[in-house]
Design an enzyme around this catalytic site. Structure first.
Site, short mmCIF file in Angstrom:
data_model
loop_
_atom_site.label_atom_id
_atom_site.label_comp_id
_atom_site.label_asym_id
_atom_site.label_seq_id
_atom_site.Cartn_x
_atom_site.Cartn_y
_atom_site.Cartn_z
N HIS A 1 0.83 -1.20 0.00
CA HIS A 1 0.00 0.00 0.00
C HIS A 1 0.87 1.26 0.00
O HIS A 1 0.69 2.16 -0.83
CB HIS A 1 -0.91 -0.03 1.24
CG HIS A 1 -1.78 1.18 1.40
ND1 HIS A 1 -3.13 1.15 1.17
CD2 HIS A 1 -1.49 2.45 1.77
CE1 HIS A 1 -3.64 2.35 1.40
NE2 HIS A 1 -2.66 3.17 1.78
N GLU A 2 1.82 1.32 0.92
CA GLU A 2 2.65 2.52 1.03
C GLU A 2 3.54 2.72 -0.19
O GLU A 2 3.70 3.84 -0.69
CB GLU A 2 3.50 2.46 2.30
CG GLU A 2 2.72 2.38 3.60
CD GLU A 2 1.67 3.47 3.75
OE1 GLU A 2 1.80 4.54 3.12
OE2 GLU A 2 0.70 3.25 4.48
N HIS B 1 -10.10 7.96 2.41
CA HIS B 1 -10.05 6.59 2.92
C HIS B 1 -11.43 5.94 2.95
O HIS B 1 -11.53 4.72 3.10
CB HIS B 1 -9.48 6.55 4.34
CG HIS B 1 -8.04 6.89 4.43
ND1 HIS B 1 -7.59 8.17 4.65
CD2 HIS B 1 -6.94 6.11 4.30
CE1 HIS B 1 -6.26 8.16 4.68
NE2 HIS B 1 -5.84 6.93 4.47
#
Length: 552
Positions: free
Chosen positions: A373-374, A476
């Site tokens: 994800h990062e 988000h």
């Protein structure tokens, strides 16, 4: 009373839509006429990136000049009067399909118009296949001055004060002159980047009016979440054994081993560093007196180092991408950031992992999908550049979640390996679910902005119309709609094909201001490019998006 665990929206985080003059003249030929208004920022049909197919139009070759000429010949269709003066090439690349993509930046007197790009896409036989982008006609027609009245130094000082930046910064702030369309006005502005750390780290973009010296807009883009090569091993947070590429200190007195992987050709290394529970980055290179990283303190570093390599190998082997920037940049991770820090983030340069509080989270580096994800936030930074708020920000988050689920291919959950005992006891077994978004609740502050059910949305009917001050406009929250579309597609064609389609959309077609409707167009086009117009893959992509209410 039993504690209710609702995910903090800051977790795993990594923008803005352009406003325009009235009448609105930033245009994009789009299939949608949906209008949204958020925090005085106008979103409308004319302000959306466009995507036009130009089947088989001949061209001499794929160059800046031929791209400008194509736009000039079709200037009525694109409403660009002087493309040779207003558009300057910033990139030209040919992909694995033989298609060539010319990227043109809109400028005024040589000053770039923020977020406004036009891409001309050529087939292998150098015919124009498609054109997409965003262009502001009011700026092209205006006689606005592009001479600033304040200095860069003044803009930096103003920006630092606006974001309450500490004295110690990650790097020296940068300031670039741009034209910034915002809230019904085109501003000559300095775009200032201020990057700092601490308990509330920031990678701020601040737009300072180059005439008046006042702040026009600002937003935080933190994206939450001499050695010899040697072999070692470690034990991860969850107790699993992992083989590691490490380095040995070969200096005269050196006896230590370091989490530095220099084994990959054309990669500037994979580094894992230790913040030693301080609020500073990057920290010092993680070391051990032997080649085994197995103590409880070393285990988060073992996971970060191993997972970084796994994500690197995924993008290299599946998409022929050499590191985050595609050019072999070093991959840097820091563990033990702060104390009981319940977060992971990409700050524009590296990944950073907190240890968690032991109740809601265990050390966040334990999750392979968290690392993916990062690092995908980094890939987005160096490709589409999706702005980190409202729908473009939700796309930014969604693509990171999707590639998290593709790299950690065992399931369609996000963050299932980092949840603490308290969270699990309360039913919070993951951060988000791509297969069943409504499995988990959103925060109480967000409930009134949705349809009232208080759960993550899986359809546009459940969209949360959040203001900028809450989760950057829902980055988000509303990302789960795109997540679910990807899941539905992936269940039909498999994760491998899904990854290739979404990667192409991210790196070839998506623009900084792309919204959900534009994403639909370009994700489908990516499937067509790879598998054909009437392919099951293209149909599966359209099906997934239709099922979540993104119908164009």
């Amino acid at each position: 009373m039993k504690k209710k665990y609702v995910i903090p929206v800051a977790v795993l985080s990594s923008a803005l839509f352009m406003g325009t003059l009235a009448p609105v003249q930033t245009h994009a030929v789009s299939t949608s006429d949906q209008t949204q208004v958020q925090q005085k920022i106008v979103h409308n049909q004319q302000n959306k990136p466009f995507f036009n197919k130009e089947k088989g139009q001949t061209s001499s070759n794929a160059t800046e000049k031929s791209a400008q000429e194509h736009l000039k010949q079709n200037k009525k269709a694109y409403n660009i009067s002087n493309p040779d003066q207003s558009l300057k090439q910033t990139d030209l690349k040919t992909d694995d399909l033989g298609m060539t993509h010319v990227t043109l930046q809109q400028t005024k007197n040589g000053v770039p118009v923020e977020g406004h790009l036009v891409k001309v896409h050529y087939s292998e036989d150098e015919k124009v296949e498609a054109v997409n982008g965003q262009f502001n006609t009011s700026i092209e027609k205006s006689s606005m001055s592009t001479k600033p009245s304040i200095t860069k130094a003044k803009s930096i000082a103003t920006a630092k004060k606006a974001v309450t930046a500490p004295d110690e910064l990650v790097e020296s702030p940068t300031s670039d002159l741009v034209i910034y369309p915002f809230n019904d006005e085109n501003h000559l502005a300095y775009k200032v980047n201020v990057n700092f750390l601490g308990e509330t780290p920031g990678n701020w973009m601040v737009y300072v009016d180059a005439k008046t010296g006042k702040v026009i807009d600002q937003y935080n883009t933190i994206m939450h979440a001499s050695y010899k090569t040697s072999r070692g091993f470690g034990i991860g947070v969850l107790g699993d054994y992992k083989t590691l590429h490490i380095s040995k200190d070969m200096s005269t007195q050196g006896r230590d081993y370091y989490l530095l992987d220099q084994s990959h050709k054309n990669l500037d290394g994979i580094y894992t560093l230790d913040a030693e529970n301080q609020w500073v980055l990057p920290g010092k290179l993680f070391s051990s007196s032997d080649a085994a990283f197995r103590t409880s303190y070393e285990r988060p570093a073992t996971d970060a180092h191993y997972n970084s390599e796994e994500v690197y190998k995924y993008f290299l082997e599946e998409h022929d991408r050499n590191s985050i920037d595609g050019e072999g940049m070093p991959i840097v991770s820091t563990v033990h950031f702060g104390e009981d820090y319940n977060n992971a983030f990409w700050n524009g340069q590296q990944m950073t992992y907190g240890d968690g509080d032991g109740d809601f989270f265990i050390p966040l580096s334990a999750g392979l999908d968290v690392a993916a994800h990062e690092m995908t936030h980094g890939v987005t930074t160096f490709s589409a550049g999706l702005k980190y708020r409202f729908q473009s920000g939700a796309l930014n988050e969604a693509f990171s979640d999707i590639f998290g689920a593709l790299v950690d291919e065992d399931d369609w959950e996000m963050g299932e390996d980092i949840m603490g005992a308290g969270a699990k006891a309360d039913g919070r077994t993951a951060l988000r679910s791509l297969s069943n978004p409504s499995k988990f609740p959103v925060g109480a502050d967000y409930v009134s902005y949705g349809d009232g059910n208080g759960m993550y949305p899986s359809h546009m009917d459940e969209y949360y119309d959040l203001p900028i001050e809450l989760d950057n406009g829902g980055v988000h929250i509303n990302s789960s709609i795109i997540n679910h579309a990807a899941y539905l597609t992936g269940e039909k064609i498999g994760k491998d094909k899904l990854g290739h389609i979404y990667y192409r959309a991210l790196t070839v077609y998506l623009m900084p201001d792309s919204d959900f409707d534009h994403a639909r167009e370009v994700i489908i086009q990516s499937a067509v490019d790879l598998y054909g117009e009437d392919s099951p893959e293209a149909a599966a992509v359209a099906y997934g998006l239709n099922e979540v209410g993104i119908t164009g």
